[in-house]
Write an enzyme that holds these catalytic residues in place. Sequence first.
Site, mmCIF file in Angstrom:
data_model
loop_
_atom_site.group_PDB
_atom_site.id
_atom_site.type_symbol
_atom_site.label_atom_id
_atom_site.label_comp_id
_atom_site.label_asym_id
_atom_site.label_seq_id
_atom_site.Cartn_x
_atom_site.Cartn_y
_atom_site.Cartn_z
ATOM 1 N N LYS A 141 -4.514 -2.131 15.171
ATOM 2 C CA LYS A 141 -3.833 -1.009 15.827
ATOM 3 C C LYS A 141 -4.428 -0.780 17.207
ATOM 4 C CE LYS A 141 -4.039 1.885 12.236
ATOM 5 N NZ LYS A 141 -3.906 1.466 10.880
ATOM 6 N N GLU A 159 0.840 -1.206 0.000
ATOM 7 C CA GLU A 159 0.000 0.000 0.000
ATOM 8 C C GLU A 159 0.872 1.252 0.000
ATOM 9 O OE1 GLU A 159 -1.545 1.960 3.271
ATOM 10 O OE2 GLU A 159 -1.076 0.377 4.714
HETATM 11 N N1 PSU Z 1 -1.395 1.628 9.380
HETATM 12 C C1 PSU Z 1 -0.234 2.320 9.462
HETATM 13 N N2 PSU Z 1 -0.110 3.447 8.764
HETATM 14 C C2 PSU Z 1 -1.107 3.885 7.959
HETATM 15 C C3 PSU Z 1 -2.296 3.127 7.846
HETATM 16 C C4 PSU Z 1 -2.401 2.025 8.586
HETATM 17 O O1 PSU Z 1 0.679 1.920 10.127
HETATM 18 O O2 PSU Z 1 -0.919 4.918 7.337
HETATM 19 C C5 PSU Z 1 -3.347 3.555 6.889
HETATM 20 C C6 PSU Z 1 -3.714 2.358 6.009
HETATM 21 O O3 PSU Z 1 -3.651 2.775 4.662
HETATM 22 C C7 PSU Z 1 -5.131 2.022 6.399
HETATM 23 C C8 PSU Z 1 -5.641 3.360 6.788
HETATM 24 O O4 PSU Z 1 -5.876 1.432 5.359
HETATM 25 O O5 PSU Z 1 -4.552 3.931 7.516
HETATM 26 C C9 PSU Z 1 -6.893 3.285 7.606
HETATM 27 O O6 PSU Z 1 -7.450 4.566 7.659
HETATM 28 P P1 PSU Z 1 -8.954 4.733 8.153
HETATM 29 O O7 PSU Z 1 -8.906 4.368 9.606
HETATM 30 O O8 PSU Z 1 -9.244 6.188 7.908
HETATM 31 O O9 PSU Z 1 -9.772 3.811 7.322
#
Ligand code: PSU
Length: 313
Positions: free
Chosen positions: A163, A29
Amino acid sequence: MLLPTSLPFLLAAEVEQALHENRPVVALESTIITHGLPRPVNARVAAEIEDVVRSQGAVPATIALLRGRIQVGLSADQLNELAADPEAIKVSVRDIAMAMATATTGATTVAATAHLAHLAGICVFATGGIGGVHRDARTTWDESADLTTLAHTPITVISSGIKSILDVAATLERLETLGIGVCGYQTRRTPGFYLTELPHELPTRLESAAQVASVMRARRLIADPAALLVFQPLPADRQMDPALHDVVLQAGLFDLAQRGISGKDVTPALLEYFRDHTEGESLRVNIELILANASLAAQIAAADTDLDRQARP
Ligand code: PSU
Ligand code: MN
């Protein structure tokens, strides 16, 4: 280097050839590059992630939109350009078509990367941490589109679990409801991204890349429509100090609420808060875990292509 195709994306020649020859490919990604890591470290880490994939014998395919064009596999120059671009937007699945039509440069989230990787025929994808249910979801309804997309995207995603900034129990429940496959890599406990393990139990523990590949094969046989999540923990001596983590998380959640941050800005803002308040610890951990996940993803992709070759007469 890049071949035009009739497909809606440009496939790097190296990626196209590997897919054609059934050699291992790992999708990566790009939101982690533009929104997860600070400039200019992000450019170096993006290249390192690709190097790790290569060192394990697989071809990396970082996915992003460059001026509205979907690229599956970036050249070194393109990767650097994206990493340095402060205007690059965060592209989830619903934003892909908008970015295409408006010639926008954007980095793909787990959801958008999974969607595009599957479209390109890539079966394995590595990231840091997936999105999930946020802690205040009861009032904000903030749940990552990663979950709903993974429910109908058959791809294997290697991450460091859920996370710890999220509501982990709620996220595990949603993964079950959505039929998304979940397993711990050599663990039964849920890894918590910055933290090696959280108290929550996982439904399955798998021991090796070959075993993950067997599960992938079984899922294809039954046409399972969802993703398989492989959660790999950091070794305990490499995790963030849990006491530091808890203090910074509480302060960070309070700070975001004070500033009224919502929607797609929440995750990047919280990661940034951690960076600013852990003296580089969160960055070190983030980099270590993504490299470890890229390595395991390459091994799983190799095991998957091996199994596929054996299965064919
Ligand atoms: N985990 C990380 N860094 C990030 C992300 C996740 O360590 O930048 C990003 C990923 O691209 C994930 C997104 O899909 O955050 C999720 O964002 P949201 O909670 O807005 O869906
Ligand atoms: Mn959200």
